[in-house]
Design an enzyme around this catalytic site. Structure first.
Site, mmCIF file in Angstrom:
data_model
loop_
_atom_site.group_PDB
_atom_site.id
_atom_site.type_symbol
_atom_site.label_atom_id
_atom_site.label_comp_id
_atom_site.label_asym_id
_atom_site.label_seq_id
_atom_site.Cartn_x
_atom_site.Cartn_y
_atom_site.Cartn_z
ATOM 1 N N SER A 43 32.373 29.873 44.111
ATOM 2 C CA SER A 43 32.674 29.014 45.258
ATOM 3 C C SER A 43 32.123 27.604 45.064
ATOM 4 C CB SER A 43 32.061 29.587 46.526
ATOM 5 O OG SER A 43 32.510 30.900 46.743
HETATM 6 N N1 SAH Z 1 29.893 35.205 44.847
HETATM 7 C C1 SAH Z 1 30.550 34.885 43.595
HETATM 8 C C2 SAH Z 1 31.988 34.426 43.769
HETATM 9 C C3 SAH Z 1 32.816 35.543 44.217
HETATM 10 S S1 SAH Z 1 34.541 35.473 43.876
HETATM 11 C C4 SAH Z 1 29.778 33.864 42.799
HETATM 12 O O1 SAH Z 1 28.749 33.370 43.265
HETATM 13 O O2 SAH Z 1 30.220 33.568 41.679
HETATM 14 C C5 SAH Z 1 34.909 36.997 44.695
HETATM 15 C C6 SAH Z 1 34.594 38.230 43.888
HETATM 16 O O3 SAH Z 1 34.853 39.349 44.722
HETATM 17 C C7 SAH Z 1 35.443 38.407 42.655
HETATM 18 O O4 SAH Z 1 34.642 38.515 41.520
HETATM 19 C C8 SAH Z 1 36.217 39.704 42.929
HETATM 20 O O5 SAH Z 1 36.435 40.485 41.776
HETATM 21 C C9 SAH Z 1 35.291 40.406 43.907
HETATM 22 N N2 SAH Z 1 35.936 41.425 44.744
HETATM 23 C C10 SAH Z 1 37.184 41.452 45.251
HETATM 24 N N3 SAH Z 1 37.398 42.560 45.972
HETATM 25 C C11 SAH Z 1 36.238 43.276 45.919
HETATM 26 C C12 SAH Z 1 35.824 44.537 46.472
HETATM 27 N N4 SAH Z 1 36.640 45.303 47.195
HETATM 28 N N5 SAH Z 1 34.559 44.941 46.225
HETATM 29 C C13 SAH Z 1 33.702 44.198 45.488
HETATM 30 N N6 SAH Z 1 34.050 43.009 44.927
HETATM 31 C C14 SAH Z 1 35.298 42.552 45.152
#
Ligand code: SAH
Length: 237
Positions: A87
């Site tokens: 993000s």
């Molecule tokens: N917090 C992260 C950015 C997250 S992007 C950072 O600091 O880099 C969102 C993430 O959520 C992605 O990696 C995606 O694979 C994950 N995601 C999507 N659906 C999910 C689920 N049901 N359970 C766990 N993770 C999930």
């Protein structure tokens, strides 16, 4: 005489470029981090000293692919592989501030991605549990967070819709992918008085804060946001 001047000039310039190399070439990006905080985060109203200190300390450039290091402190999200993104710095700061952490909390994050948000949380709270659905990202983040010495972060590869029941209740929960509705398991695993920060919606998304007070739930809308979807249907491998 002329030769001497040229020699001196060459020595001075090489010394200067050596110094510069120290500051810019082999940089740890500390100046970029300070500018990010001043112009992107404080300028937009983030005041929590603990959040500002964490964002100043954590080296965001280590969490982005090496080819994108020079963009790590830009005012934007960046790709981190597998179609996922880290993000925008301001959104990380805002979501962290909205959790109102004091320092002794147990926090759950859904969507580990690069591990950057988990590291920010771990600088402030006492324990961080983070769940990532994509094995490749979970492994990479876990390795980096271990290398950086974050002993208070546990990474799990699994489905965030289930939360982490063995470790519940959590004082705070942060979701960094967007589901259409707030997953019930996460509400159940939130401690009394706990706060859940979550982007909600599909095409149109809004950042929400849910506060659990006894059996009452209060939900506040913060700002429109854009996150990758929270996906369903993970089969444990
Ligand atoms: N917090 C992260 C950015 C997250 S992007 C950072 O600091 O880099 C969102 C993430 O959520 C992605 O990696 C995606 O694979 C994950 N995601 C999507 N659906 C999910 C689920 N049901 N359970 C766990 N993770 C999930």
């Amino acid at each position: 005489m002329k030769k001497k001047v040229i020699f001196l000039l060459t020595v001075t310039l090489s010394l200067f470029s050596l110094l510069n190399f120290g500051a810019l070439g082999k940089t740890d990006f500390s100046r970029q981090r300070e500018e990010m905080i001043k112009f992107q985060i404080e300028a937009r109203g983030i005041k929590d000293k603990k959040v500002l200190a964490a964002m100043k300390k954590v080296k965001r450039h280590l969490f982005v692919p090496s080819g994108l290091r020079n963009f790590a402190y830009y005012d934007q999200p960046l790709p981190v592989g597998q179609g996922q993104t880290i993000s925008q710095p301001y959104i990380v700061a805002l979501m962290t501030e909205l959790l109102l952490l004091k320092g002794d909390e147990k926090v759950l994050e859904i969507g580990t991605g690069s591990g950057y948000q988990a590291a920010i949380l771990a600088e402030i709270a006492s324990e961080v549990y983070t769940i990532e659905i994509l094995p490749a990202l979970a492994q990479k983040a876990e390795r980096l967070l271990n290398q950086l010495g974050y002993e208070n972060i546990k990474v799990r590869c699994g489905d965030g819709y289930q939360g982490w029941p063995e470790q519940a209740p959590f004082d705070a929960i942060i979701v960094t992918c967007a589901p259409p509705n707030i997953p019930q398991a996460l509400i159940d695993q939130l401690a009394d008085g706990g706060r859940l920060v979550i982007p909600l919606g599909e095409e149109v998304q809004e950042l929400k804060v849910l506060v659990k007070k006894k059996d009452k739930i209060e939900i506040e809308a913060i700002i429109p946001v854009r996150f990758v979807p929270m996906v369903k249907g993970y089969e444990k491998r």
